[in-house]
Write a protein that holds these residues in place. Structure first.
Motif, PDB file in Angstrom:
ATOM      1  N   TYR A  15      15.544  -1.178  -1.677  1.00 42.81           N
ATOM      2  CA  TYR A  15      16.101  -1.359  -1.050  1.00 42.81           C
ATOM      3  C   TYR A  15      15.456  -1.594   0.733  1.00 42.81           C
ATOM      4  N   GLN A  16      14.212  -0.381   0.491  1.00 42.26           N
ATOM      5  CA  GLN A  16      13.762  -0.290   1.426  1.00 42.26           C
ATOM      6  C   GLN A  16      12.556  -1.029   1.597  1.00 42.26           C
ATOM      7  N   LYS A  17      11.801  -1.860   0.680  1.00 48.22           N
ATOM      8  CA  LYS A  17      10.838  -2.867   0.294  1.00 48.22           C
ATOM      9  C   LYS A  17      11.862  -3.901   0.758  1.00 48.22           C
ATOM     10  N   ILE A  18      12.828  -4.640   0.664  1.00 45.78           N
ATOM     11  CA  ILE A  18      13.515  -6.152   0.983  1.00 45.78           C
ATOM     12  C   ILE A  18      13.368  -5.892   2.209  1.00 45.78           C
ATOM     13  N   ILE A  19      14.277  -4.045   3.381  1.00 40.99           N
ATOM     14  CA  ILE A  19      14.185  -4.321   4.359  1.00 40.99           C
ATOM     15  C   ILE A  19      12.686  -4.436   4.803  1.00 40.99           C
ATOM     16  N   ALA A  20      11.815  -4.220   4.509  1.00 40.81           N
ATOM     17  CA  ALA A  20      10.622  -4.472   5.246  1.00 40.81           C
ATOM     18  C   ALA A  20      10.251  -5.786   5.244  1.00 40.81           C
ATOM     19  N   GLN A  21      10.472  -6.068   3.615  1.00 41.60           N
ATOM     20  CA  GLN A  21       9.929  -7.429   3.605  1.00 41.60           C
ATOM     21  C   GLN A  21      10.353  -8.481   4.541  1.00 41.60           C
ATOM     22  N   PHE A  41       0.789  -0.908   0.701  1.00 48.57           N
ATOM     23  CA  PHE A  41      -0.249  -0.174  -0.077  1.00 48.57           C
ATOM     24  C   PHE A  41       1.188   1.324   0.067  1.00 48.57           C
ATOM     25  N   LEU A  42       1.988   1.495   0.582  1.00 47.64           N
ATOM     26  CA  LEU A  42       2.602   2.426   0.951  1.00 47.64           C
ATOM     27  C   LEU A  42       2.962   2.011  -0.321  1.00 47.64           C
ATOM     28  N   ASP A  43       4.082   1.694  -1.103  1.00 48.58           N
ATOM     29  CA  ASP A  43       4.831   1.400  -2.882  1.00 48.58           C
ATOM     30  C   ASP A  43       3.845   2.064  -3.574  1.00 48.58           C
ATOM     31  N   ASP A  44       2.118   1.653  -3.171  1.00 44.72           N
ATOM     32  CA  ASP A  44       1.620   2.463  -4.945  1.00 44.72           C
ATOM     33  C   ASP A  44       1.080   3.772  -3.692  1.00 44.72           C
ATOM     34  N   PHE A  45       0.720   3.950  -3.086  1.00 45.97           N
ATOM     35  CA  PHE A  45       0.934   5.597  -1.779  1.00 45.97           C
ATOM     36  C   PHE A  45       1.681   6.573  -3.089  1.00 45.97           C
ATOM     37  N   LEU A  46       3.004   5.657  -3.439  1.00 43.75           N
ATOM     38  CA  LEU A  46       4.157   7.336  -3.756  1.00 43.75           C
ATOM     39  C   LEU A  46       4.308   6.982  -4.595  1.00 43.75           C
ATOM     40  N   ILE A  80      10.442 -14.396   1.583  1.00 42.69           N
ATOM     41  CA  ILE A  80      11.302 -13.380   0.025  1.00 42.69           C
ATOM     42  C   ILE A  80      11.110 -13.944  -1.310  1.00 42.69           C
ATOM     43  N   ALA A  81      10.774 -14.995  -1.492  1.00 46.75           N
ATOM     44  CA  ALA A  81      10.655 -15.310  -3.405  1.00 46.75           C
ATOM     45  C   ALA A  81       9.620 -15.541  -3.376  1.00 46.75           C
ATOM     46  N   THR A  82       8.303 -15.544  -2.305  1.00 47.77           N
ATOM     47  CA  THR A  82       6.755 -15.832  -3.200  1.00 47.77           C
ATOM     48  C   THR A  82       6.228 -14.652  -3.167  1.00 47.77           C
ATOM     49  N   THR A  83       6.647 -13.370  -2.296  1.00 45.28           N
ATOM     50  CA  THR A  83       6.164 -11.987  -2.174  1.00 45.28           C
ATOM     51  C   THR A  83       6.912 -11.574  -2.935  1.00 45.28           C
ATOM     52  N   ASN A  84       7.925 -11.616  -4.236  1.00 48.26           N
ATOM     53  CA  ASN A  84       8.066 -11.146  -5.315  1.00 48.26           C
ATOM     54  C   ASN A  84       8.354 -11.690  -5.985  1.00 48.26           C
TER      55      ASN A  84
END
Length: 334
Positions: free
Chosen positions: A108-114, A90-95, A159-163
C-alpha cells in the motif's frame, strides 16, 4: 535534429558504460546484494548479486536528456518523473538490503507513492494541452482531444506500466532488453511523427515530439550500456530503483506524445506479464490453491519448464521487436 538525437544517444551509451563499473564496485562495497524470494528456487544462486544498478541508466538519461533537450518541458517533466519513481524504488531496495530480506516498502505504501506521482504527471498532460491531451489512433491518421478524460486514462497508464516493468524484471537482461526495443521503436516512430507534424505546419507540436523522440533514443542508449552489466549472467540488477524509473519514463513518453494506445502493441509482453499474474491470483483464490501456471509472472513458468532464461529473454525481445516494426509500418502507411 536527427543528428542531434544520434549524438545524444551515443553520449548516453558512452556515459552509461563509463559510470557503470564504478557503480557496480560501489554496490559491491556497500554490500547492496539482491535478496531472493524463498520460493524462487531457480534463483538461489543469484542471492547477493548487487542491485540498484538502475542508477546507471537513470544518471545517463538524466544528464543527456536535460543537456540536449532542456528546452522541451515535456522532456524535463518526464525526466523528473523518472527520478521520482526511481526514488520510490530506491527506498524499497534500501529497506530490503537493510533488513536482509525481500520485503521493502509495503504494497500500500508503494501504490500510494506511485499514485501521487501519477496524479501530478496526469495533471501535466491535461494542462499542457497539445498532444499531451490527445490520443492517436494506431493504423489511422485520426487524433482525438479527449479533454479531462486524459487524467484517469494517463493515471492508469502510469500505474500499470511502472508495475508491469517491475514484474518483467525477473530474469537477467529481460526487462532491459524488452524495454530497450520499446524505446528504440518509440524513438523512430516519434521522429517520423514529428516530421509529419512539421510538414503540416505544426512546428510547436513537432518540436515537442522531437524532444520526446530524443529522450526515447537517449534511454535506448543508456539501456544498451546497462545491458553490458545486466545481460546473462548479470553482474548487477536494476532493482526496483531501475524498474520503477523505467516504467515511469516509458509511460511519460507514451502519454506526452499522445501515443497511449500504442502500449497495447509495443508493450504486448508487459501486458502478457501482468495478465498472467492476475489470472494466476484469481484462479488460485477461486480454486483454493490450484494454479494455471507453475509460477508467475509467465517467464518464471517457462524457466520452471526447463527453458534457459537467455532463450526466454531472446524470445520476449524478438516478439517486442516485431510489434515495434508493425507500429513503425503503421505510422509510415498513414
Amino acid at each position: 535534429m536527427e543528428i542531434k538525437i544520434i549524438i545524444a544517444t551515443i553520449v548516453s551509451l558512452a556515459l552509461g558504460l563509463v559510470i557503470g563499473y564504478p557503480i557496480l564496485l560501489l554496490m559491491r562495497r556497500l554490500k547492496a546484494g539482491q535478496q531472493i524470494l524463498s520460493y524462487v528456487d531457480a534463483h538461489k544462486s543469484k542471492a547477493g548479486t548487487p542491485t540498484m544498478g538502475g542508477w546507471i541508466f537513470i544518471i545517463a538519461i538524466s544528464i543527456c536528456g536535460l543537456s540536449f533537450f532542456y528546452k522541451s518541458k515535456e522532456v524535463v517533466i518526464a525526466v523528473l518523473g523518472m527520478i521520482s519513481y526511481g526514488a520510490i524504488g530506491f527506498l524499497d531496495d534500501f529497506l530490503k538490503i537493510k533488513h536482509k530480506q525481500n520485503l521493502g516498502l509495503k504494497a500500500y505504501q508503494k501504490i500510494i507513492a506511485q499514485a501521487g506521482i501519477a496524479i501530478i504527471l496526469s495533471m501535466f498532460c491535461y494542462f499542457n494541452g497539445s498532444f499531451a491531451r490527445s490520443i492517436v489512433i494506431p493504423f489511422t491518421d485520426l487524433t482525438f482531444d479527449i479533454d479531462w478524460w486524459i487524467i484517469p486514462l494517463t493515471f492508469m497508464l502510469f500505474i500499470a506500466t511502472t508495475n508491469a516493468v517491475n514484474l518483467l524484471d525477473g530474469l537477467d537482461g529481460l526487462a532491459t532488453s524488452v524495454s530497450s526495443v520499446i524505446f528504440l521503436s518509440l524513438a523512430i516512430m516519434l521522429m517520423i511523427f514529428a516530421s509529419k507534424l512539421a510538414y503540416s505546419g505544426n512546428n510547436l507540436e513537432s518540436d515537442s515530439i522531437y524532444g520526446l523522440a530524443g529522450l526515447a533514443a537517449i534511454t535506448f542508449g543508456g539501456l544498451l550500456a546497462f545491458l553490458c552489466y545486466n545481460g546473462f549472467p548479470a553482474k548487477i540488477f536494476m532493482g526496483d530503483t531501475g524498474s520503477l524509473a523505467l516504467g515511469g519514463l516509458m509511460a511519460s513518453i507514451f502519454a506526452f506524445s499522445g501515443q497511449i494506445l500504442l502500449i497495447f502493441i509495443l508493450g504486448i509482453m508487459l501486458i502478457i506479464t501482468c495478465v498472467s499474474v492476475i489470472i494466476q491470483v484469481i484462479y488460485f483464490k477461486l480454486t483454493k490453491g490450484k494454479r494455471v501456471w507453475l509460477m508467475t509472472p509467465l517467464h518464471h513458468h517457462y524457466q520452471y519448464k526447463g527453458v534457459h532464461e537467455s532463450k526466454i529473454t531472446v524470445c520476449y525481445t524478438v516478439i517486442t521487436a516485431v510489434c515495434g516494426l508493425v507500429s513503425i509500418i503503421s505510422l509510415i502507411m498513414y
